[in-house]
Design an enzyme around this catalytic site. Structure first.
Site, short mmCIF file in Angstrom:
data_model
loop_
_atom_site.label_atom_id
_atom_site.label_comp_id
_atom_site.label_asym_id
_atom_site.label_seq_id
_atom_site.Cartn_x
_atom_site.Cartn_y
_atom_site.Cartn_z
CG HIS A 164 -0.29 -0.25 2.51
ND1 HIS A 164 0.10 -1.52 2.91
CD2 HIS A 164 0.08 0.58 3.51
CE1 HIS A 164 0.66 -1.45 4.11
NE2 HIS A 164 0.67 -0.18 4.48
CG HIS A 166 1.04 5.18 4.17
ND1 HIS A 166 0.23 5.08 5.28
CD2 HIS A 166 1.78 4.05 4.16
CE1 HIS A 166 0.47 3.94 5.92
NE2 HIS A 166 1.41 3.29 5.25
P1 5GP Z 1 1.60 0.27 7.44
O1 5GP Z 1 1.87 0.49 8.88
O2 5GP Z 1 1.54 -1.21 7.11
O3 5GP Z 1 2.51 1.03 6.52
O4 5GP Z 1 0.17 0.89 7.17
C1 5GP Z 1 -1.02 0.23 7.42
C2 5GP Z 1 -2.07 1.28 7.55
O5 5GP Z 1 -3.35 0.67 7.50
C3 5GP Z 1 -2.00 2.05 8.87
O6 5GP Z 1 -1.77 3.43 8.62
C4 5GP Z 1 -3.36 1.80 9.50
O7 5GP Z 1 -3.86 2.92 10.18
C5 5GP Z 1 -4.21 1.39 8.33
N1 5GP Z 1 -5.30 0.50 8.68
C6 5GP Z 1 -5.21 -0.65 9.41
N2 5GP Z 1 -6.41 -1.22 9.52
C7 5GP Z 1 -7.29 -0.43 8.83
C8 5GP Z 1 -8.69 -0.52 8.59
O8 5GP Z 1 -9.39 -1.44 9.03
N3 5GP Z 1 -9.26 0.47 7.84
C9 5GP Z 1 -8.52 1.52 7.34
N4 5GP Z 1 -9.16 2.43 6.61
N5 5GP Z 1 -7.18 1.62 7.55
C10 5GP Z 1 -6.57 0.66 8.30
#
Ligand code: 5GP
Length: 178
Positions: A164, A166
């Site tokens: 993903h 951001h």
């Molecule tokens: P990472 O930490 O893997 O780079 O980012 C994962 C992102 O997914 C985090 O910013 C977190 O807030 C988001 N996230 C996790 N679970 C959910 C969810 O159920 N719904 C949404 N909209 N975002 C989520």
């Protein structure tokens, strides 16, 4: 005799009032370190929580099992969708780090649990994701300044093993990011 007692009581009350007002003014003094300390400790604790969660997520990363994003793609879990086409989905992050914080994901993971797993067959979808990030920035009105972040692996605090991007903006972003 009674008047001495009353005078003593009044003096006691006056001293108590004076001391309590001193305590009240100390409590509002910005230099009082103990008042600031818990906030710093909280942010340190929150940071280590994220790191610990990222380590747990990384331990299951190669299981190939579904992630929370599969449920968002299937609309089993609701999300606020900002942009969607046949290949990608963009939705608002549940825990936004900026006024605009949108996640852009491929609808088909195809082994892309993280950018570090990219192979030549992923070139098209990687380009598509970045172009979708630009569309999101345009839709959100932040084309003049935005950031695209990919956290890859536990030391970058990746917590969901479905690639993903951001897309962050809507405020002055700092550099270095930390
Ligand atoms: P990472 O930490 O893997 O780079 O980012 C994962 C992102 O997914 C985090 O910013 C977190 O807030 C988001 N996230 C996790 N679970 C959910 C969810 O159920 N719904 C949404 N909209 N975002 C989520």
């Amino acid at each position: 005799m009674a008047s001495i007692q009353v005078a003593k009581s009044l003096s006691l009350i006056h001293n108590l009032w004076r001391n309590s007002s001193k305590i009240r003014s100390l409590a509002t003094t910005p230099t009082l370190l103990p008042l600031n300390l818990p906030r710093r400790l909280c942010s340190v604790r929150a940071k280590s929580d994220e790191e610990a969660a990222a380590k747990v997520a990384a331990a299951n990363a190669d299981s190939g099992g579904p992630t929370i994003f599969d449920k968002i793609i299937s609309k089993e879990i609701p999300s606020t969708i900002v942009y969607e086409d046949e290949k990608v989905l963009a939705f608002r992050d549940i825990n936004p780090q900026a006024p605009v914080h949108v996640l852009v994901i491929p609808k088909l993971r195809d082994g892309l649990t993280q950018l570090g797993k990219a192979e030549p067959r992923h070139v098209d979808i990687l380009g598509h994701l970045f172009y979708a990030a630009k569309i999101v920035a345009e839709k959100e009105g932040i084309l003049d300044g935005f950031r695209v972040v990919i956290n890859n692996g536990p030391t970058a605090c990746q917590s969901v093993y479905h690639l993903h991007l951001h897309v962050l903006g809507g405020r002055q972003l700092k550099w270095p990011p930390g």
